[in-house]
Design a protein around this motif. Structure first.
Motif, mmCIF file in Angstrom:
data_model
loop_
_atom_site.group_PDB
_atom_site.id
_atom_site.type_symbol
_atom_site.label_atom_id
_atom_site.label_comp_id
_atom_site.label_asym_id
_atom_site.label_seq_id
_atom_site.Cartn_x
_atom_site.Cartn_y
_atom_site.Cartn_z
ATOM 1 N N LEU A 148 -1.196 -1.824 -3.440
ATOM 2 C CA LEU A 148 -0.593 -2.504 -2.287
ATOM 3 C C LEU A 148 -1.527 -3.530 -1.658
ATOM 4 O O LEU A 148 -1.233 -4.058 -0.583
ATOM 5 C CB LEU A 148 -0.155 -1.467 -1.237
ATOM 6 C CG LEU A 148 1.001 -0.562 -1.671
ATOM 7 C CD1 LEU A 148 1.277 0.502 -0.617
ATOM 8 C CD2 LEU A 148 2.272 -1.369 -1.936
ATOM 9 N N GLN A 166 -0.045 -5.284 7.431
ATOM 10 C CA GLN A 166 -0.873 -4.216 6.854
ATOM 11 C C GLN A 166 -0.314 -2.841 7.215
ATOM 12 O O GLN A 166 -0.328 -1.918 6.391
ATOM 13 C CB GLN A 166 -2.316 -4.361 7.347
ATOM 14 C CG GLN A 166 -3.052 -5.557 6.756
ATOM 15 C CD GLN A 166 -4.405 -5.761 7.400
ATOM 16 O OE1 GLN A 166 -4.558 -5.652 8.623
ATOM 17 N NE2 GLN A 166 -5.410 -6.071 6.590
ATOM 18 N N ARG A 169 2.431 -2.034 4.938
ATOM 19 C CA ARG A 169 1.930 -1.611 3.622
ATOM 20 C C ARG A 169 1.457 -0.158 3.652
ATOM 21 O O ARG A 169 1.657 0.586 2.693
ATOM 22 C CB ARG A 169 0.796 -2.539 3.170
ATOM 23 C CG ARG A 169 1.303 -3.876 2.637
ATOM 24 C CD ARG A 169 0.178 -4.653 1.978
ATOM 25 N NE ARG A 169 -0.609 -5.399 2.939
ATOM 26 C CZ ARG A 169 -1.881 -5.721 2.786
ATOM 27 N NH1 ARG A 169 -2.535 -5.354 1.711
ATOM 28 N NH2 ARG A 169 -2.522 -6.417 3.704
ATOM 29 N N HIS A 191 5.033 -9.260 3.240
ATOM 30 C CA HIS A 191 3.609 -8.950 3.485
ATOM 31 C C HIS A 191 2.853 -8.535 2.216
ATOM 32 O O HIS A 191 1.707 -8.101 2.308
ATOM 33 C CB HIS A 191 3.446 -7.851 4.551
ATOM 34 C CG HIS A 191 4.312 -8.035 5.756
ATOM 35 N ND1 HIS A 191 4.169 -9.107 6.610
ATOM 36 C CD2 HIS A 191 5.362 -7.310 6.242
ATOM 37 C CE1 HIS A 191 5.083 -9.019 7.570
ATOM 38 N NE2 HIS A 191 5.812 -7.943 7.367
ATOM 39 N N LEU A 192 3.483 -8.643 1.043
ATOM 40 C CA LEU A 192 2.777 -8.334 -0.197
ATOM 41 C C LEU A 192 2.508 -9.626 -0.962
ATOM 42 O O LEU A 192 3.349 -10.518 -0.980
ATOM 43 C CB LEU A 192 3.623 -7.403 -1.085
ATOM 44 C CG LEU A 192 3.925 -5.992 -0.568
ATOM 45 C CD1 LEU A 192 4.740 -5.231 -1.610
ATOM 46 C CD2 LEU A 192 2.656 -5.228 -0.225
ATOM 47 N N SER A 196 0.575 -7.470 -5.780
ATOM 48 C CA SER A 196 1.085 -6.239 -5.178
ATOM 49 C C SER A 196 2.579 -6.072 -5.445
ATOM 50 O O SER A 196 3.049 -4.962 -5.697
ATOM 51 C CB SER A 196 0.821 -6.244 -3.666
ATOM 52 O OG SER A 196 -0.563 -6.316 -3.406
#
Length: 686
Positions: A148, A166, A169, A191-192, A196
Motif C-alpha cells: 500500500l 495515508q 491506506r 490516494h494510491l 500500489s
C-alpha cells in the motif's frame, strides 16, 4: 449466492436516489457498482453495511458470512503506530500463539490424563493456527503495508499524524488483513500510486472471498471485476464481464433503445399525417379509419428518449494558432526540497502533436516538473525552453489558477472580457452550471465542480500546448470519456501527469516514467509501457553502471567535462525510442496482408451494399410516384364529385330526369372509384 439486494429504494427529501434496486452477488464473485457522480453508489454501499436505512426493500447476507467495509473518507485519531494498528487485526492469532507457547511449558510438567487433554488442546490449536496462516503474520503485515505504499521507516509513525490519504491506506490495510467473507470498497484506488494500485489489483484478484467495489478507475475494474452493476437514474442493471465488456454491451443496448425510440417517433409522425389526410377526405369510412388510428396511437406505450452518454458535459479543444514543431526542450533539470533530491539532470523534448504522460510513484516530482515548466517553481539547475508560437493552457489539480472569492460567472468574464453574458452562460451550461449556479463562489464548489470550471477555462484558452495535472481527478467515468475524446481529437500538444491508467492508455502517444531519479521513455500507451517496463529498466541500469564506470576512469584522468549521469529520456535510449526490430517488421508485414484482405472484403461488401441501396431507392421512388399519382387522381375525382353535387342542385338539371339519372350513375361510379383509391392511398402511405 452470498449477498442479495431486493427492491432497495432511498430518497433524500423529494429526490429519489434509488428506485427498487435489485441484484445479487455470488460467493467468490468480484463485482463493481458504477454510475455517474450522484447516482447513489456510496448510498447503496452504506445501506448494504447497515449505516443507512433503506426506505423500502431488504439486504440479505448468507448465514454466518462476515462483511468488511472501507468508506471513501477515514478520520482516524489513534495514537498507535501504523504497524500496531494493523497488528491489532492479528490480535486473536497472537493470543492463540501465546496460548500454544503456554501449553508447551505446562506440558513439560504434566502427565497422565491431564497431559492427554493438553496434547489434544495443543493439537487443535496448532491446526487452527496453521489454517489462519499464523506462522506468517509478521510477513503478512509487512507485505500489506509495503504493497500500500508505506516504507519501513514509516511503520513506527503515529496514525494521528498521517494525512487523510495515508489514514485511508491504513484502514484499507486493516480491512484486507481481517479477511472478511465480503469486502465492500468505496473508491479504494484514491490516494494510491500506480504500484500500489497494481498490488491491490493482484491481491483482490486472488482474494478468496467476495469483493464489491465502487470505483472510477476503469483499468482497475477491467482487471479485477467479472460483474458490473450499473446505477442509472436510480435503476440498477447487471452486466456480466469487466468494465470494457459492460461498456461495449451498454453501447449496443443504447443504440438499440435509441433506434427503437426514433422508429416509434417516425411511426407516430406518419400515423398523424395519415389521420390528417383521411379526415381531409371527409367521408364517413375515412373518418372512421382516422378515429381507429387515433385510438391506436392513444394506446401506444411511448418510449422515453434515452439520454446520450456525452450530453452531460461538452468539451471542444482547439488551438488558436499552430506552434512550431519543437514545442518544449528541457535540459539538465534538477530540483530538491528540504535537502531531499527529487531528480538531477533530467532531459527531454516535446514535439508538436504529441500527447505525453508523465507517470511515477507519489513524491517523485511529477507535478514539480509541470510547475517549473509553467514558471510556478524555479528549478535548482537546468534550462526550460518553449518553442515558436507556443501558447500554454494549464490545468492544476489543486485549482490554484482559480480565484476562490470570485463567482463562476466573474471567473470567466474577468479572464475573457470579450465574451458577452450569453456566451459565458452557454459555456458554463456546457459544463453543467445553469441558473443561479453561475453565481456560486469558487470556494463553495466541490472538487469535481472546480475541475469542471478549470476545464471550461482550458477550453476557452485556445492554447496549442496543454499542460494537465491529474485532469481526471473528481470526474465520473462519463466525464472522463468526454475528456478523452476531446484530447484524442485535439490538434495541439499535450503533456500531462495522471494516475488513471485507462485514461493514459486511451490518450498517450508517449510515456515518460519518472523513476530512479530519471525519466525512462516509452513510445506507446500504457499497455506498451507494461510490456516494455522490465526490459527498459534493465537497459537503464546497465547504461547507468557503464556511465559510472566511465566517469570513474575519466575522473582519474582529471576529466572536468559535463555530468555523465545517464538519462533514458527522449533521444537517450534508442531501445525505448524505437521499440522496433525484426519482430516488429514481420508483424507489420502480417498486418499489411491482413489489412489488404480486409480492404478487399470491405470493397466487395461495399459493392453489394451499394447495389442493394440502389434497388431499395428505386423501389421507394416507384411507390412515391404511385402515391403521388393516386393523390392526383383522388383530387380530380373529388373535384368532379363536387361539380356533380352542384349540378344536382340546379333546377334545370334535377327537373330533367334522364340527365339526373346520368349524373347519379356517374356519382356512384365516382364514389366506388374513390373508395378504391382511398384504400390504395392508405396502403401506399404505409
Amino acid at each position: 449466492m452470498i449477498l442479495s439486494c431486493s427492491n432497495i429504494s432511498k430518497a433524500f427529501g423529494t429526490e429519489e436516489i434509488l428506485k427498487h434496486v435489485s441484484f445479487h452477488v455470488e460467493d467468490h464473485e468480484k463485482a463493481a457498482i458504477v454510475g455517474i457522480n450522484g447516482a447513489g453508489k456510496s448510498t447503496l454501499l452504506k445501506i448494504i453495511v447497515g449505516e443507512l436505512a433503506a426506505d423500502e426493500g431488504s439486504v440479505t447476507i448468507a448465514k454466518g458470512k462476515t462483511l468488511g467495509y472501507l468508506a471513501q473518507h477515514q478520520d482516524l485519531h489513534s495514537q498507535t503506530t501504523i504497524y500496531d494498528s494493523l497488528l491489532e487485526v492479528k490480535r486473536p492469532i497472537l493470543e492463540m500463539e501465546q496460548q500454544i507457547r503456554t501449553l508447551e511449558l505446562q506440558m513439560k510438567h504434566a502427565e497422565g490424563e491431564k497431559l492427554e487433554t493438553m496434547l489434544n488442546t495443543y493439537s487443535r490449536l496448532n491446526h487452527e493456527f496453521e489454517l489462519l496462516n499464523g506462522y506468517a503474520w509478521q510477513s503478512e503485515i509487512t507485505g500489506v503495508l509495503k504493497g500500500l505504499g508505506f516504507v519501513e521507516e514509516e511503520f513506527s509513525k503515529p496514525v494521528s499524524e498521517l494525512s487523510g490519504g495515508q489514514k485511508t491506506r491504513v484502514s484499507l490495510g486493516k480491512l484486507l488483513l481481517s479477511k472478511p467473507d465480503i469486502i465492500l470498497l468505496d473508491e479504494p484506488t484514491n490516494h494510491l500510486d500506480m504500484e500500489s494500485i497494481a498490488w491491490l489489483e493482484t491481491y483482490l484478484m486472488n482474494y478468496a472471498g467476495t469483493v464489491i467495489i465502487v470505483a472510477h478507475d476503469r483499468y482497475f475494474l477491467d482487471r479485477v471485476v467479472t460483474k458490473i452493476v450499473e446505477l442509472d437514474s436510480g435503476i440498477a442493471t447487471s452486466f456480466q464481464g469487466n468494465y470494457t465488456a459492460y461498456s461495449e454491451k451498454k453501447a449496443i443496448i443504447r443504440a438499440g433503445v435509441l433506434k427503437a425510440y426514433l422508429n416509434q417517433q417516425q411511426e407516430i409522425r406518419h400515423q398523424e399525417e395519415v389521420i390528417t389526410k383521411l379526415k381531409s377526405f371527409n367521408r364517413e369510412k375515412s373518418i372512421k379509419r382516422a378515429e381507429s388510428r387515433e385510438k391506436m396511437l392513444s394506446k401506444m406505450d411511448l418510449l422515453e428518449k434515452p439520454t446520450e452518454i456525452n450530453d452531460a458535459m461538452h468539451i471542444t479543444l482547439e488551438p488558436c494558432v499552430t506552434s512550431g514543431n519543437d514545442v518544449l526542450s528541457v535540459r539538465e533539470l534538477a530540483k530538491s526540497f528540504d535537502g531531499m533530491t527529487l531528480f538531477t539532470n533530467l532531459n527531454f523534448e516535446v514535439k508538436r502533436g504529441e500527447r505525453i504522460a508523465i507517470i511515477g510513484n507519489n513524491g517523485t516530482g511529477k507535478t514539480t516538473i509541470l510547475k517549473m515548466i509553467n514558471g510556478l517553481l524555479t528549478p535548482d539547475n537546468g534550462e526550460i525552453r518553449l518553442g515558436s508560437k507556443v501558447h500554454i493552457g494549464y490545468y492544476d489539480q489543486e485549482h490554484q489558477v482559480l480565484h476562490m472569492d470570485k463567482t463562476l460567472f466573474d471567473e470567466l468574464q474577468d479572464t475573457y472580457p470579450d465574451m458577452n453574458n450569453t456566451q459565458i452562460r452557454n459555456v458554463l451550461a456546457a459544463f453543467l452550471f445553469t441558473g443561479d449556479d453561475v453565481f456560486k463562489r469558487i470556494r463553495d464548489l466541490s472538487g469535481g465542480e472546480r475541475g469542471r470550471v478549470s476545464l471550461a477555462k482550458l477550453m476557452l484558452s485556445e492554447a496549442n500546448f496543454l499542460i494537465l495535472d491529474e485532469p481526471t481527478n473528481h470526474l465520473d467515468i462519463a466525464s472522463k470519456e468526454i475528456l478523452e475524446n476531446a484530447l484524442v481529437h485535439y490538434t495541439g500538444t499535450v503533456l500531462y501527469v495522471s494516475h488513471d491508467r485507462y485514461f493514459i492508455n486511451k490518450t498517450a502517444t508517449r510515456i515518460l516514467d519518472l523513476t530512479m531519479g530519471t525519466l525512462i521513455n516509452y513510445i506507446g500507451n500504457y499497455d506498451y509501457y507494461l510490456e516494455k517496463k522490465e526490459t527498459q529498466e534493465k537497459a537503464y541500469l546497465a547504461s547507468a553502471a557503464q556511465a559510472a564506470s566511465r566517469s570513474a576512469k575519466s575522473s582519474g584522468a582529471g576529466n572536468t567535462g559535463t555530468s555523465s549521469h545517464p538519462t533514458a529520456a527522449a533521444g537517450a535510449n534508442p531501445t525505448a525510442l524505437s521499440g522496433n526490430g525484426t519482430g516488429t517488421s514481420a508483424a507489420s508485414s502480417a498486418s499489411a496482408v491482413t489489412a489488404a484482405v480486409q480492404a478487399a472484403a470491405s470493397a466487395s461488401s461495399g459493392k453489394l451494399d451499394w447495389k442493394q441501396q440502389k434497388e431499395e431507392q428505386t423501389r421507394l421512388r416507384k411507390k412515391q410516384n404511385e402515391l403521388k399519382r393516386v393523390e392526383e387522381e383522388i383530387h380530380t375525382l373529388e373535384t368532379r364529385d363536387q361539380e356533380i353535387d352542384a349540378l344536382l342542385c340546379d333546377e334545370t338539371v334535377f327537373s330533367d330526369v334522364p340527365r339526373l339519372m346520368e349524373l347519379n350513375k356517374e356519382k356512384e361510379e365516382l364514389n366506388a372509384k374513390l373508395e378504391g383509391l382511398y384504400e390504395k392511398w392508405e396502403e401506399l402511405a404505409e
